[in-house]
Design an enzyme around this catalytic site. Structure first.
Site, mmCIF file in Angstrom:
data_model
loop_
_atom_site.group_PDB
_atom_site.id
_atom_site.type_symbol
_atom_site.label_atom_id
_atom_site.label_comp_id
_atom_site.label_asym_id
_atom_site.label_seq_id
_atom_site.Cartn_x
_atom_site.Cartn_y
_atom_site.Cartn_z
ATOM 1 N N GLU A 96 0.443 7.861 2.954
ATOM 2 C CA GLU A 96 -0.904 7.312 2.742
ATOM 3 C C GLU A 96 -1.549 6.756 4.014
ATOM 4 O OE1 GLU A 96 1.963 6.098 1.877
ATOM 5 O OE2 GLU A 96 2.027 3.927 1.774
ATOM 6 N N HIS A 100 5.531 7.099 4.966
ATOM 7 C CA HIS A 100 4.311 6.697 4.251
ATOM 8 C C HIS A 100 3.219 7.758 4.380
ATOM 9 C CE1 HIS A 100 5.399 2.632 3.058
ATOM 10 N NE2 HIS A 100 6.127 2.619 4.155
ATOM 11 N N ASP A 117 -21.597 -6.659 -6.124
ATOM 12 C CA ASP A 117 -20.563 -6.496 -7.153
ATOM 13 C C ASP A 117 -21.062 -6.866 -8.548
ATOM 14 O OD1 ASP A 117 -19.205 -6.071 -4.849
ATOM 15 O OD2 ASP A 117 -18.025 -7.911 -4.926
ATOM 16 N N CYS A 153 8.839 5.511 0.105
ATOM 17 C CA CYS A 153 9.590 4.459 0.783
ATOM 18 C C CYS A 153 10.506 3.723 -0.206
ATOM 19 C CB CYS A 153 8.625 3.521 1.508
ATOM 20 S SG CYS A 153 9.481 2.451 2.667
ATOM 21 N N TYR A 154 10.234 2.465 -0.523
ATOM 22 C CA TYR A 154 11.046 1.751 -1.513
ATOM 23 C C TYR A 154 11.097 2.561 -2.807
ATOM 24 C CZ TYR A 154 12.777 -2.040 -4.473
ATOM 25 O OH TYR A 154 13.531 -2.797 -5.318
ATOM 26 N N LYS A 179 -14.722 -2.037 -2.112
ATOM 27 C CA LYS A 179 -16.136 -2.341 -1.865
ATOM 28 C C LYS A 179 -16.988 -1.078 -1.635
ATOM 29 C CE LYS A 179 -18.996 -5.838 -1.097
ATOM 30 N NZ LYS A 179 -18.978 -7.074 -1.888
ATOM 31 N N GLY A 203 7.718 -1.182 -0.951
ATOM 32 C CA GLY A 203 7.864 -2.604 -1.284
ATOM 33 C C GLY A 203 8.576 -3.293 -0.156
#
Ligand code: XMP
Length: 513
Positions: free
Chosen positions: A171, A169, A227, A81-82, A369, A54
């Protein structure tokens, strides 16, 4: 529903990425607002929780907090992290601000070789950091597992409670072994299987929609884009004829598009489609409007008016299906808004009025997407629909600068068909992400045969991009540019000059408007 990992979003720019990596590792997950209570969370029976990063400091006044019952709930948790700092604060660890914040690459040194979190991670590896505070002391039961030069406690863990935190992080691609760390948390620590794939998502979504809608009716606005096509096909698989799709032909579509879209939906996908020819109505409303926002507003209002009057013809409709994707879900759950989930009205539908009193069904709202394209393929949608280029809701109106008239629509439509046909048949590698023609408001002098002409300038735009957020102009071969230019000036009446747009986004946008 497969076992679900819930990601508590504290406003991180990377929450979507955490979700994506989790799914790539074969585990279904969803993102939820950070201030959800444990009693609400527990109804979802999460198999594990991930606390995102965050933008704030946990030491700041009013910093986002989570329900303290979550840490006590006995569910495996990974704080990132946060998320790690919050976890640390909630378990009674000591945190201090760093003299100098740590942003970007750092070398992680794993100090605890026993922990399953770092199985397969070398003693030293590159990680990506972004923080200004640091954990300095841990309560009983918790161990410091790794460090960097500036951050002595860069990972924490309590094996018994299955609660872990990493300051870096995992990710992001810049963290060398980030995937292994997430894999270890999900599969070794939380003992989840690798059983999530698009087909299982499809099956469970179909079941969910069927249960929710029961014997009621739903409607969906089809735009021809991927979509809404995927959302409608999925819902039709669940409730069949109870779903009516409404396709509004606003006359701003590309050449032959309206016919092709309606045929594909009816004949290939067997959807129940009401096609409305509203071309005259839209053209009438657009007459005399030059301002881009004015055109968008006129189109949005007219769309709602047409859709509403069609919907009224179907008695007893309770649900509205929308193809909202995760990136469309904005304003949601950011710590600043404190309002929990709030949905942006899908910009193609333009936000339907509350009086319609329909409940939304958004089966794609957790997906990206490319995942929607994968889902479309799993549903058996033809490649022509699944692989479609992004096309703006207001259609060719944003590709005609100035007033939209029948004549100007014909010019841009023909030029666009040439651009698409030539680029499609050129088999370029990499293939541009989006390409089209724009009709400018410029007229210039030319010579054709023996006569002087004073005719329109058409611009060609072809870009490379990953998500439309940033773009580069495509380096098209000169021979291809030459063919497109020659065909446009020869075949499209009213055009005597062609230009190629060589601007990146930013500072330009993709569409000219
Ligand atoms: P811009 O012009 O903002 O476009 O750089 C970025 C991407 O978004 C598409 N676009 C739209 N898509 N409804 C849509 O569904 C819209 O109103 C709209 N306006 C722009 C554009 O084609 C590009 O891919």
């Amino acid at each position: 529903m497969p076992p679900t990992v819930l990601i508590l979003d504290f406003g991180a720019q990377y929450s979507q990425l955490i979700a994506r990596r989790t799914r790539e590792l074969g585990v279904y997950c969803e993102i939820v607002p950070y201030d959800v209570t444990w009693s609400a969370l527990s109804l979802r029976r999460p198999a594990a929780l991930i606390l995102s990063g965050g933008p704030e400091s946990t030491l700041a006044e009013g910093a986002p907090k989570m329900d303290p019952k979550i840490v006590e709930a006995g569910v495996p948790i990974l704080g990132i992290c946060y998320g790690m700092q919050l976890l640390a604060r909630d378990i009674g660890a000591e945190l201090v601000p760093l003299d100098q914040a740590e942003y970007g690459p750092a070398t992680l040194v794993v100090g605890d070789r026993e922990t399953p979190l770092f199985d397969g991670v070398p003693e030293e590896s590159r990680v990506w950091m972004s923080h200004g505070d640091s954990v300095v002391a841990l309560p009983d039961g918790y161990r410091a597992l790794a460090s960097t030069a500036r951050c002595h406690v860069a990972a924490i863990g309590n094996a018994e409670k299955k609660i872990y935190g990493v300051q870096f992080h995992p990710e992001v691609v810049h963290t060398e072994h980030g995937r292994t760390v997430l894999d270890n948390f999900l599969h070794e620590i939380a003992a989840l299987g690798r059983d999530w794939k698009m087909e299982s998502f499809l099956d469970s979504s179909v079941r969910d929609v069927r249960e929710r809608v029961g014997a009621d009716k739903a409607i969906c606005a089809l735009s021809g884009g991927v979509d809404s096509a995927v959302a409608a096909t999925l819902v039709a698989r669940a409730i069949g004829e109870q779903l009516t799709c409404i396709f509004v032909d606003h006359g701003l579509l590309r050449e032959k598009e309206a016919e092709e879209v309606v045929a594909a939906f009816r004949e290939v996908l067997h959807l129940n489609v009401v096609a409305v020819d509203a071309r005259e109505r839209f053209l009438h409303k657009l007459a005399g409007i030059e301002d881009p926002e004015g055109k968008r507003l006129a189109i949005g209002h007219e769309f709602i008016a047409v859709f509403e009057s069609e919907a009224e013809k179907i008695p007893g409709v309770k649900y509205l299906v929308q193809g909202t994707l995760y990136p469309d879900v904005i304003e949601s759950k950011t710590p600043q808004s404190k309002t929990g989930q709030k949905i942006k009205s899908h910009h193609n539908v333009g936000g339907l009025p509350d009086e319609m009193n329909l409940t939304l069904i958004e089966p794609l709202r957790a997906l990206f997407k490319d995942e929607v394209r994968e889902l479309g393929a799993a549903l058996g949608l033809p490649p022509a629909i699944v692989g479609r280029q992004p096309f703006p809701g207001p259609g060719l109106a944003v590709r005609i600068i100035g007033e939209v008239t029948d004549e100007r629509l014909a010019i841009v439509r023909e030029a666009d068909a040439i651009v698409r046909a030539e680029i499609d048949s050129s088999k370029l590698d990499p293939h541009p992400w989006q390409y089209f023609a724009v009709l400018t408001p410029v007229k210039s002098v030319g010579v054709m045969g023996d006569g002087r002409t004073y005719a329109n300038l058409v611009a060609i735009r072809a870009i490379t991009s990953e998500d439309g957020m940033t773009a580069d102009w495509a380096r098209l071969p000169h021979a291809l540019l030459e063919r497109m230019s020659a065909r446009i000036v020869n075949e499209v009446r009213g055009v005597n000059r062609v230009a190629y747009d060589i601007t990146t986004k930013p500072p330009a946008t993709v569409e000219w408007e």
